[in-house]
Design a protein around this motif. Structure first.
Motif, PDB file in Angstrom:
ATOM      1  N   MET A   1       0.830  -1.184   0.000  1.00 27.97           N
ATOM      2  CA  MET A   1       0.000   0.000   0.000  1.00 27.97           C
ATOM      3  C   MET A   1       0.879   1.253   0.000  1.00 27.97           C
ATOM      4  O   MET A   1       1.899   1.294   0.663  1.00 27.97           O
ATOM      5  N   LEU A   2       0.439   2.215  -0.728  1.00 30.14           N
ATOM      6  CA  LEU A   2       1.158   3.477  -0.870  1.00 30.14           C
ATOM      7  C   LEU A   2       1.025   4.331   0.395  1.00 30.14           C
ATOM      8  O   LEU A   2      -0.072   4.498   0.926  1.00 30.14           O
ATOM      9  N   ASP A   3       2.133   4.874   0.869  1.00 30.42           N
ATOM     10  CA  ASP A   3       2.122   5.762   2.030  1.00 30.42           C
ATOM     11  C   ASP A   3       1.827   7.182   1.546  1.00 30.42           C
ATOM     12  O   ASP A   3       2.642   7.791   0.856  1.00 30.42           O
ATOM     13  N   THR A   4       0.688   7.698   1.902  1.00 34.72           N
ATOM     14  CA  THR A   4       0.260   9.018   1.436  1.00 34.72           C
ATOM     15  C   THR A   4       0.488  10.107   2.483  1.00 34.72           C
ATOM     16  O   THR A   4      -0.059  11.209   2.356  1.00 34.72           O
ATOM     17  N   THR A   5       1.291   9.832   3.474  1.00 33.57           N
ATOM     18  CA  THR A   5       1.565  10.810   4.534  1.00 33.57           C
ATOM     19  C   THR A   5       2.066  12.150   3.995  1.00 33.57           C
ATOM     20  O   THR A   5       1.604  13.204   4.454  1.00 33.57           O
ATOM     21  N   PRO A   6       2.991  12.171   3.008  1.00 33.07           N
ATOM     22  CA  PRO A   6       3.431  13.476   2.492  1.00 33.07           C
ATOM     23  C   PRO A   6       2.291  14.310   1.910  1.00 33.07           C
ATOM     24  O   PRO A   6       2.250  15.529   2.076  1.00 33.07           O
ATOM     25  N   LEU A   7       1.351  13.664   1.267  1.00 37.76           N
ATOM     26  CA  LEU A   7       0.185  14.350   0.708  1.00 37.76           C
ATOM     27  C   LEU A   7      -0.676  14.924   1.826  1.00 37.76           C
ATOM     28  O   LEU A   7      -1.059  16.103   1.793  1.00 37.76           O
ATOM     29  N   LEU A   8      -0.958  14.120   2.832  1.00 37.87           N
ATOM     30  CA  LEU A   8      -1.801  14.575   3.935  1.00 37.87           C
ATOM     31  C   LEU A   8      -1.133  15.696   4.719  1.00 37.87           C
ATOM     32  O   LEU A   8      -1.805  16.643   5.143  1.00 37.87           O
ATOM     33  N   ASP A   9       0.179  15.612   4.900  1.00 38.55           N
ATOM     34  CA  ASP A   9       0.901  16.683   5.599  1.00 38.55           C
ATOM     35  C   ASP A   9       0.833  18.002   4.825  1.00 38.55           C
ATOM     36  O   ASP A   9       0.599  19.060   5.407  1.00 38.55           O
ATOM     37  N   ALA A  10       1.037  17.930   3.507  1.00 40.26           N
ATOM     38  CA  ALA A  10       0.972  19.142   2.678  1.00 40.26           C
ATOM     39  C   ALA A  10      -0.436  19.727   2.698  1.00 40.26           C
ATOM     40  O   ALA A  10      -0.616  20.948   2.764  1.00 40.26           O
ATOM     41  N   LEU A  11      -1.449  18.870   2.659  1.00 39.27           N
ATOM     42  CA  LEU A  11      -2.840  19.332   2.735  1.00 39.27           C
ATOM     43  C   LEU A  11      -3.103  20.045   4.056  1.00 39.27           C
ATOM     44  O   LEU A  11      -3.724  21.111   4.083  1.00 39.27           O
ATOM     45  N   ASP A  12      -2.643  19.453   5.138  1.00 30.13           N
ATOM     46  CA  ASP A  12      -2.849  20.063   6.463  1.00 30.13           C
ATOM     47  C   ASP A  12      -2.216  21.447   6.538  1.00 30.13           C
ATOM     48  O   ASP A  12      -2.821  22.390   7.066  1.00 30.13           O
ATOM     49  N   ARG A  13      -1.000  21.586   6.005  1.00 30.70           N
ATOM     50  CA  ARG A  13      -0.319  22.881   6.061  1.00 30.70           C
ATOM     51  C   ARG A  13      -1.085  23.944   5.270  1.00 30.70           C
ATOM     52  O   ARG A  13      -1.252  25.073   5.722  1.00 30.70           O
ATOM     53  N   PHE A  14      -1.553  23.580   4.074  1.00 26.58           N
ATOM     54  CA  PHE A  14      -2.288  24.550   3.260  1.00 26.58           C
ATOM     55  C   PHE A  14      -3.632  24.880   3.909  1.00 26.58           C
ATOM     56  O   PHE A  14      -4.019  26.051   3.996  1.00 26.58           O
TER      57      PHE A  14
END
Length: 112
Positions: A1-14
């Protein structure tokens, strides 16, 4: 399974930046930038989940809802990437990297 943590972190910051922004900044384009990104992420999620169906457009819920719309659309896209069939793992990783770059660029435009 793909780790999407970088995406979720960037979303949270924006999303946090959008929530903290004054109404005047949102009205000068930050909200439009966030909505445009939310619509793009929603489109991408829909294409992954239902490739045979034309994507629907995320509605404009107003200046003060854009952070939530961004998080919902981005989380949907994250989940679609994360649960994509393993045959598409390389494509999923490329989609993830591209999405993170889109988020970073949109935040930079919204908050120069």
């Amino acid at each position: 399974m793909l780790d999407t943590t970088p995406l979720l972190d960037a979303l949270d910051r924006f999303a946090d930046a959008l929530r903290a922004a004054p109404q005047s900044r949102l009205a000068r384009g930050a909200a439009a930038e966030g909505l445009g990104l939310a619509r793009e992420l929603a489109r991408r999620a829909q294409l992954l989940e239902e490739p045979a169906r034309p994507p629907r457009t995320l509605p404009d819920a107003g200046l003060f809802a854009v952070a939530d719309q961004l998080l919902v659309a981005g989380t949907d896209f994250s989940e679609a990437l994360r649960t994509a069939p393993s045959a598409g793992a390389a494509a999923g990783a490329a989609d993830l990297d591209e999405a993170v770059a889109l988020i970073v660029a949109a935040k930079r435009r919204a908050f120069p």
